[in-house]
Design a protein around this motif. Structure first.
Motif, mmCIF file in Angstrom:
data_model
loop_
_atom_site.group_PDB
_atom_site.id
_atom_site.type_symbol
_atom_site.label_atom_id
_atom_site.label_comp_id
_atom_site.label_asym_id
_atom_site.label_seq_id
_atom_site.Cartn_x
_atom_site.Cartn_y
_atom_site.Cartn_z
ATOM 1 N N ILE A 177 1.117 -0.980 -0.059
ATOM 2 C CA ILE A 177 0.112 -0.226 -0.101
ATOM 3 C C ILE A 177 0.760 1.304 0.397
ATOM 4 O O ILE A 177 0.551 2.094 -0.562
ATOM 5 N N ARG A 178 1.675 1.021 1.269
ATOM 6 C CA ARG A 178 3.245 1.950 0.633
ATOM 7 C C ARG A 178 3.332 3.039 -0.317
ATOM 8 O O ARG A 178 2.924 3.567 -0.740
ATOM 9 N N ASP A 179 4.150 1.710 -1.406
ATOM 10 C CA ASP A 179 4.452 1.388 -2.465
ATOM 11 C C ASP A 179 3.651 2.620 -3.419
ATOM 12 O O ASP A 179 3.940 3.251 -4.125
ATOM 13 N N ILE A 180 2.271 1.844 -3.082
ATOM 14 C CA ILE A 180 1.130 2.401 -4.369
ATOM 15 C C ILE A 180 0.703 3.936 -4.234
ATOM 16 O O ILE A 180 0.544 4.501 -5.373
ATOM 17 N N ILE A 181 1.065 4.018 -2.782
ATOM 18 C CA ILE A 181 1.090 5.905 -3.123
ATOM 19 C C ILE A 181 2.110 6.143 -3.091
ATOM 20 O O ILE A 181 2.030 7.491 -4.136
ATOM 21 N N ASN A 182 3.514 5.839 -3.097
ATOM 22 C CA ASN A 182 4.304 6.450 -3.562
ATOM 23 C C ASN A 182 4.528 6.979 -4.994
ATOM 24 O O ASN A 182 5.192 7.509 -5.676
ATOM 25 N N GLN A 183 4.000 5.322 -5.416
ATOM 26 C CA GLN A 183 3.944 5.916 -6.853
ATOM 27 C C GLN A 183 3.000 6.369 -8.134
ATOM 28 O O GLN A 183 3.542 6.959 -8.656
ATOM 29 N N ARG A 188 1.487 4.279 10.513
ATOM 30 C CA ARG A 188 2.377 5.540 10.289
ATOM 31 C C ARG A 188 3.267 5.089 9.588
ATOM 32 O O ARG A 188 4.509 6.016 8.838
ATOM 33 N N HIS A 189 3.543 3.939 9.218
ATOM 34 C CA HIS A 189 4.759 3.286 8.577
ATOM 35 C C HIS A 189 4.268 3.934 6.586
ATOM 36 O O HIS A 189 4.854 4.403 5.988
ATOM 37 N N ILE A 190 2.659 4.136 6.120
ATOM 38 C CA ILE A 190 2.505 4.459 5.665
ATOM 39 C C ILE A 190 2.074 5.975 4.965
ATOM 40 O O ILE A 190 2.496 6.109 3.615
ATOM 41 N N PHE A 191 1.981 6.990 5.999
ATOM 42 C CA PHE A 191 1.717 8.099 6.110
ATOM 43 C C PHE A 191 2.391 8.880 6.266
ATOM 44 O O PHE A 191 2.872 10.474 5.544
ATOM 45 N N GLY A 192 3.874 8.366 7.228
ATOM 46 C CA GLY A 192 4.707 8.659 7.786
ATOM 47 C C GLY A 192 4.594 9.738 9.550
ATOM 48 O O GLY A 192 3.867 9.276 10.210
ATOM 49 N N LYS A 193 4.861 10.766 9.686
ATOM 50 C CA LYS A 193 4.949 11.661 10.864
ATOM 51 C C LYS A 193 3.512 12.103 11.070
ATOM 52 O O LYS A 193 2.818 12.495 10.150
ATOM 53 N N VAL A 194 3.114 12.489 12.154
ATOM 54 C CA VAL A 194 1.893 13.181 12.886
ATOM 55 C C VAL A 194 2.140 13.933 13.075
ATOM 56 O O VAL A 194 3.113 14.520 14.268
ATOM 57 N N ASP A 195 0.759 15.316 12.435
ATOM 58 C CA ASP A 195 1.088 16.341 13.199
ATOM 59 C C ASP A 195 0.393 16.142 14.795
ATOM 60 O O ASP A 195 0.819 16.430 15.920
ATOM 61 N N TYR A 196 -0.961 16.017 14.705
ATOM 62 C CA TYR A 196 -1.830 15.583 16.208
ATOM 63 C C TYR A 196 -2.478 14.528 15.788
ATOM 64 O O TYR A 196 -2.811 14.017 15.018
#
Length: 349
Positions: free
Chosen positions: A138-144, A198-206
């Motif tokens: 899923i992370r790869d699909i988004i990054n592509q 968090r693995h898919i989207f990265g860091k979290v603001d809040y």
């Protein structure tokens, strides 16, 4: 091929059902040299299964750590025991496979991070969702860029914990039914979903969350509903229903909406990621479920040989744990709380 000499602390259900099958698959990578369990007879039984001599069986892990032939220790014990055991292993300068969470409190997790700086051994946190094939695909699909820019997501997890308590499952264990740590099953199991997002989207603001209280010991809330704003601008809703199940198909599951399409994962064991596109097209990407245990142990092996970096370090896991505790704080205080940002002031405007 060089084998890593592995010691095991905790030979119960998690070891036998999760890590041991992966270790068997990686038979030319690992050699079990010692096992330890508080109920020594359980460790004795397992040692017999693998023809491990009885002098390599312990009920006191501190005695086991005195051996000179251990390259790494794999630990699978109840959450309240994590901190003390991890502390002793790292202090002994032995490499560690640590189950999540690092500790049952934020204070404990912070102490372990500081300890790791003094004793820079290899520590991998066995957060299998970050290693699962479907999450990485899923992370790869988004990054592509296949679904364009991600706008928002819905992630819903319903667990019939009370029903599972009566079966031969992890929920049947006493320490999970009557947890001696904050958050109960939300810290134990909801942490997986947090790590995956968090693995898919990265860091979290809040995060901002609400919860419906209940009297059952296994969780302070029957449902946890949270809004999450990631640092990359993605926003979404994560819901964890601790004592129920969805009665209609398809399940709500995990849905990610982009400006060119949508990703849908009905559940992590379904084996198929569905992608639909605004132009009417669609595709299905298959994966092999439950590969996180194999992938994480292979990553750890390769890290000890110096061939790759550990993907889930204590620092990575610390952010996941912090997010869980900040969701619980948000419910209690009716406020939004930062996760990866340093500010203490949050504006929802």
């Amino acid at each position: 091929m060089k084998k890593i000499r592995l010691a095991v602390i905790g030979t119960g259900m998690a070891w036998k059902r999760l890590h041991w099958p992966a270790i068997q698959e990686l038979g030319d990578h690992y050699q079990i040299v010692a096992v330890c369990n508080k109920t020594k007879s359980d460790a004795v039984d397992f040692a017999r299964e693998i023809n491990l001599a009885q002098e390599n069986v312990y009920d006191d892990y501190k005695e086991m750590l005195k051996r000179g032939d251990i390259d790494a220790v794999d630990v699978m014990v109840p959450i309240p025991e994590n901190f003390d055991i991890y502390h002793d292993i790292v202090t002994a300068n032995i490499n560690l496979i640590a189950e999540k969470p690092l500790a049952s409190t934020m204070e404990g997790a912070e102490k372990l991070l500081k300890l790791h700086k003094k004793h820079p051994v290899n520590i991998m946190v066995a957060e299998n969702y970050r290693y699962n094939d479907e999450i990485n695909k899923i992370r790869d699909i988004i990054n592509q860029g296949k679904i364009g820019d991600v706008i928002y997501f819905i992630n819903h997890n319903a667990v019939d914990f009370e029903n599972q308590m009566t079966k031969n499952t992890f929920a049947a264990t006493e320490w999970r039914q009557h947890p001696q740590f904050k958050g109960g099953t939300f810290l134990d199991a909801g942490l997986h979903d947090i790590a995956a997002m968090r693995h898919i989207f990265g860091k979290v603001d809040y995060v901002y969350a609400m919860g419906q209280p209940q009297q059952e010991d296994f969780s302070p809330y029957i449902s946890v509903n949270s809004q999450i704003k990631f640092s990359n601008g993605v926003i979404g809703q994560y819901s964890y229903y601790t004592d129920g199940k969805e009665t209609q198909r398809p399940l709500i599951g995990f849905r990610i909406f982009g400006n060119k399409g949508e990703i849908y994962l009905e559940e992590r064991r379904c084996g198929t990621i569905n992608i639909t596109y605004r132009d009417g097209g669609s595709e299905q990407i298959t994966y092999r479920p439950e590969r996180g245990y194999f992938n994480e142990l292979l990553n750890f092996y390769n890290s000890l040989l110096g061939n790759e970096e550990i993907a889930v370090t204590p620092e990575v896991e610390y952010g996941d744990v912090k997010m869980v505790f900040n969701i619980l704080k948000s419910i209690k205080d009716n406020k939004a709380y930062p996760v990866d940002t340093k500010t203490n002031e949050i504006s929802l405007v």
